[in-house]
Motif scaffolding. Structure first.
Motif, PDB file in Angstrom:
ATOM      1  N   MET A  53       0.834  -1.194   0.000  1.00 59.23           N
ATOM      2  CA  MET A  53       0.000   0.000   0.000  1.00 59.23           C
ATOM      3  C   MET A  53       0.872   1.249   0.000  1.00 59.23           C
ATOM      4  O   MET A  53       2.008   1.231   0.462  1.00 59.23           O
ATOM      5  CB  MET A  53      -0.899   0.002   1.250  1.00 59.23           C
ATOM      6  CG  MET A  53      -1.754  -1.239   1.416  1.00 59.23           C
ATOM      7  SD  MET A  53      -3.069  -1.320   0.196  1.00 59.23           S
ATOM      8  CE  MET A  53      -4.112   0.027   0.752  1.00 59.23           C
ATOM      9  N   ASN A  54       0.329   2.333  -0.530  1.00 55.79           N
ATOM     10  CA  ASN A  54       1.045   3.609  -0.466  1.00 55.79           C
ATOM     11  C   ASN A  54       1.277   3.997   0.988  1.00 55.79           C
ATOM     12  O   ASN A  54       0.380   3.863   1.826  1.00 55.79           O
ATOM     13  CB  ASN A  54       0.244   4.714  -1.154  1.00 55.79           C
ATOM     14  CG  ASN A  54       0.324   4.621  -2.660  1.00 55.79           C
ATOM     15  OD1 ASN A  54       1.121   3.865  -3.208  1.00 55.79           O
ATOM     16  ND2 ASN A  54      -0.511   5.381  -3.339  1.00 55.79           N
ATOM     17  N   GLN A  56       1.319   6.069   4.171  1.00 53.94           N
ATOM     18  CA  GLN A  56       0.562   7.212   4.643  1.00 53.94           C
ATOM     19  C   GLN A  56       1.532   8.261   5.173  1.00 53.94           C
ATOM     20  O   GLN A  56       2.618   7.943   5.654  1.00 53.94           O
ATOM     21  CB  GLN A  56      -0.418   6.785   5.731  1.00 53.94           C
ATOM     22  CG  GLN A  56      -1.450   5.775   5.252  1.00 53.94           C
ATOM     23  CD  GLN A  56      -2.410   5.375   6.345  1.00 53.94           C
ATOM     24  OE1 GLN A  56      -2.468   5.992   7.409  1.00 53.94           O
ATOM     25  NE2 GLN A  56      -3.181   4.316   6.110  1.00 53.94           N
ATOM     26  N   THR A  69       7.595   4.583  -1.211  1.00 52.10           N
ATOM     27  CA  THR A  69       6.753   3.419  -1.468  1.00 52.10           C
ATOM     28  C   THR A  69       7.350   2.559  -2.571  1.00 52.10           C
ATOM     29  O   THR A  69       7.375   1.332  -2.496  1.00 52.10           O
ATOM     30  CB  THR A  69       5.329   3.857  -1.854  1.00 52.10           C
ATOM     31  OG1 THR A  69       4.769   4.642  -0.788  1.00 52.10           O
ATOM     32  CG2 THR A  69       4.440   2.651  -2.106  1.00 52.10           C
ATOM     33  N   GLN A  86      -0.196   0.190  -5.593  1.00 48.10           N
ATOM     34  CA  GLN A  86      -1.469   0.890  -5.611  1.00 48.10           C
ATOM     35  C   GLN A  86      -2.026   0.987  -7.030  1.00 48.10           C
ATOM     36  O   GLN A  86      -3.238   0.964  -7.218  1.00 48.10           O
ATOM     37  CB  GLN A  86      -1.292   2.288  -5.026  1.00 48.10           C
ATOM     38  CG  GLN A  86      -2.575   2.938  -4.528  1.00 48.10           C
ATOM     39  CD  GLN A  86      -3.037   2.371  -3.206  1.00 48.10           C
ATOM     40  OE1 GLN A  86      -2.240   1.883  -2.437  1.00 48.10           O
ATOM     41  NE2 GLN A  86      -4.336   2.437  -2.956  1.00 48.10           N
ATOM     42  N   GLU A 106      -5.624  -0.481  10.879  1.00 56.04           N
ATOM     43  CA  GLU A 106      -4.417  -1.259  10.567  1.00 56.04           C
ATOM     44  C   GLU A 106      -4.774  -2.610   9.953  1.00 56.04           C
ATOM     45  O   GLU A 106      -4.106  -3.112   9.074  1.00 56.04           O
ATOM     46  CB  GLU A 106      -3.593  -1.448  11.845  1.00 56.04           C
ATOM     47  CG  GLU A 106      -2.258  -2.120  11.611  1.00 56.04           C
ATOM     48  CD  GLU A 106      -1.454  -2.209  12.887  1.00 56.04           C
ATOM     49  OE1 GLU A 106      -1.768  -3.094  13.701  1.00 56.04           O
ATOM     50  OE2 GLU A 106      -0.545  -1.401  13.068  1.00 56.04           O
ATOM     51  N   LEU A 110      -7.532  -4.957   5.289  1.00 50.29           N
ATOM     52  CA  LEU A 110      -6.353  -5.477   4.608  1.00 50.29           C
ATOM     53  C   LEU A 110      -6.604  -6.866   4.039  1.00 50.29           C
ATOM     54  O   LEU A 110      -6.116  -7.204   2.961  1.00 50.29           O
ATOM     55  CB  LEU A 110      -5.159  -5.505   5.571  1.00 50.29           C
ATOM     56  CG  LEU A 110      -4.725  -4.136   6.122  1.00 50.29           C
ATOM     57  CD1 LEU A 110      -3.472  -4.293   6.968  1.00 50.29           C
ATOM     58  CD2 LEU A 110      -4.489  -3.160   4.998  1.00 50.29           C
ATOM     59  N   SER A 124       1.495  -2.234   4.869  1.00 49.58           N
ATOM     60  CA  SER A 124       1.063  -0.849   5.031  1.00 49.58           C
ATOM     61  C   SER A 124       2.060  -0.142   5.936  1.00 49.58           C
ATOM     62  O   SER A 124       2.789  -0.788   6.698  1.00 49.58           O
ATOM     63  CB  SER A 124      -0.338  -0.775   5.635  1.00 49.58           C
ATOM     64  OG  SER A 124      -0.364  -1.413   6.912  1.00 49.58           O
ATOM     65  N   ARG A 126       3.775   4.116   7.337  1.00 49.24           N
ATOM     66  CA  ARG A 126       3.731   5.568   7.414  1.00 49.24           C
ATOM     67  C   ARG A 126       5.141   6.143   7.369  1.00 49.24           C
ATOM     68  O   ARG A 126       6.110   5.467   7.742  1.00 49.24           O
ATOM     69  CB  ARG A 126       3.085   6.037   8.727  1.00 49.24           C
ATOM     70  CG  ARG A 126       1.594   5.855   8.829  1.00 49.24           C
ATOM     71  CD  ARG A 126       1.068   6.594  10.051  1.00 49.24           C
ATOM     72  NE  ARG A 126       1.313   8.022   9.950  1.00 49.24           N
ATOM     73  CZ  ARG A 126       0.486   8.879   9.352  1.00 49.24           C
ATOM     74  NH1 ARG A 126      -0.634   8.438   8.798  1.00 49.24           N
ATOM     75  NH2 ARG A 126       0.775  10.171   9.311  1.00 49.24           N
TER      76      ARG A 126
END
Length: 342
Positions: A53-54, A56, A69, A86, A106, A110, A124, A126
């Motif tokens: 995932m991108n 955050q 990413t 993505q 979280e 998913l 995922s 950040r």
């Protein structure tokens, strides 16, 4: 007997008319497509991939998310599992479906994302900036076991090290995928914060006119006391072509430079020096002191090699020019060079 029979027939006709007006599926509730959760996507038969995932971000790190990413996905590709990004999710799920995934916790959706892509794992994470430090976190979700398989965290105070920190983040997730992390890259040792360096510069002195040809070569021996400060001894020789050919030489110019943004590739600097300027003209020579100020910038082509551009001015030349000719002026120099650090 006649009257009860007529009443019975009337009652039967009324019931049949009411039944005809009711919908055929009145007894079966129909749920609107927009009500509650969206209908589940059909999952592909195989589940042998990893969805990345991108990352955050906050507003301060929004520009960093796309390249980091990509670095994370590229590093996880050594797992030999199929990597989905993505863009792949957008192609399979579509825009409206993606909107339903925004704000997932979280582990909120998913598993559903992994099912849609035929992937057992979803990564995922950040990237945030707290004060002067960058914080990177990542979570590996196992959709088959419906649990977090691994977590990773990295910190760095240097933006230039974010890509390397992201790769280290991915390396911490790889064992949970059954893959050993690749061996770290062995970089040749770079120069220390202090040590010697040698520079060779070629330029010209702009004595009285920008069009006057006065090529000059400088050999510089230096010593770094830190990443910001460096002392140097400069030896120069030049030729000025005019009505008479003048040869200039600098037997010794001692000076110091102060570098800025030393953690970046492009490093501006300021400095100055004092020494002796010698001039040979028409078989006679003279010498005078020189006081030079300089400034410029250098670019790190590698850990040891820097290329730079420098502008200098001899502050005492105005006084000597006025004493000799009655005219005032400064001696400017422009040079480009290469510096090697040891």
């Amino acid at each position: 007997m006649r009257r009860p029979l007529v009443a019975c027939l009337a009652l039967c006709l009324t019931s049949l008319s009411a039944s005809a007006q009711e919908p055929a599926d009145a007894g079966v509730p129909v749920e609107s497509p927009d009500a509650g959760h969206l209908a589940p996507l059909a999952a592909p038969a195989s589940r042998d991939g990893v969805v990345v995932m991108n990352l955050q971000t906050s507003a301060a790190t929004a520009e960093l998310a796309p390249p980091l990413t990509e670095a994370l996905a590229h590093r996880l590709a050594v797992s030999k599992l199929k990597i989905f990004t993505q863009g792949d999710i957008a192609a399979v799920i579509g825009l409206e479906r993606q909107k339903s995934f925004l704000g997932c916790g979280e582990t909120g959706c998913l598993t559903e994302i992994g099912d849609a892509m035929g992937a057992r794992y979803v990564v995922s994470g950040r990237v945030d900036k707290l004060g002067g430090r960058f914080m990177l976190t990542a979570t590996l979700w196992d959709g088959q076991k419906t649990e977090v398989a691994a977590r990773a965290r990295r910190e760095t105070g240097d933006e230039a090290e974010l890509t390397a920190s992201t790769e280290q983040l991915a390396d911490e997730l790889l064992p949970a995928l059954g893959v050993a992390a690749p061996p770290p890259k062995v970089e040749p040792p770079g120069p220390g914060a202090s040590g010697p360096n040698v520079s060779l510069k070629l330029g010209t002195q702009l004595l009285t006119s920008i069009f006057r040809l006065a090529p000059q070569a400088d050999l510089e021996l230096g010593w770094r006391t830190s990443r910001e400060w460096a002392f140097f001894l400069q030896l120069s020789a030049g030729v000025a072509f005019a009505q008479t050919t003048t040869v200039t030489a600098t037997p010794g110019l001692l000076g110091v430079r102060r570098f800025f943004r030393v953690d970046q590739s492009l490093q501006p600097f300021l400095g100055g020096g004092a020494g002796v300027m010698a001039t040979l003209e028409a078989a006679r020579g003279n010498a005078r002191p020189g006081l030079v100020v300089l400034g410029g910038a250098q670019y790190a082509a590698s850990q040891r090699v820097f290329v730079g551009l420098e502008v200098s001015a001899d502050l005492l030349s105005a006084a000597y020019e006025f004493a000799a000719t009655g005219k005032s002026g400064l001696s400017f120099g422009v040079s480009a060079g290469v510096t090697v650090r040891f």
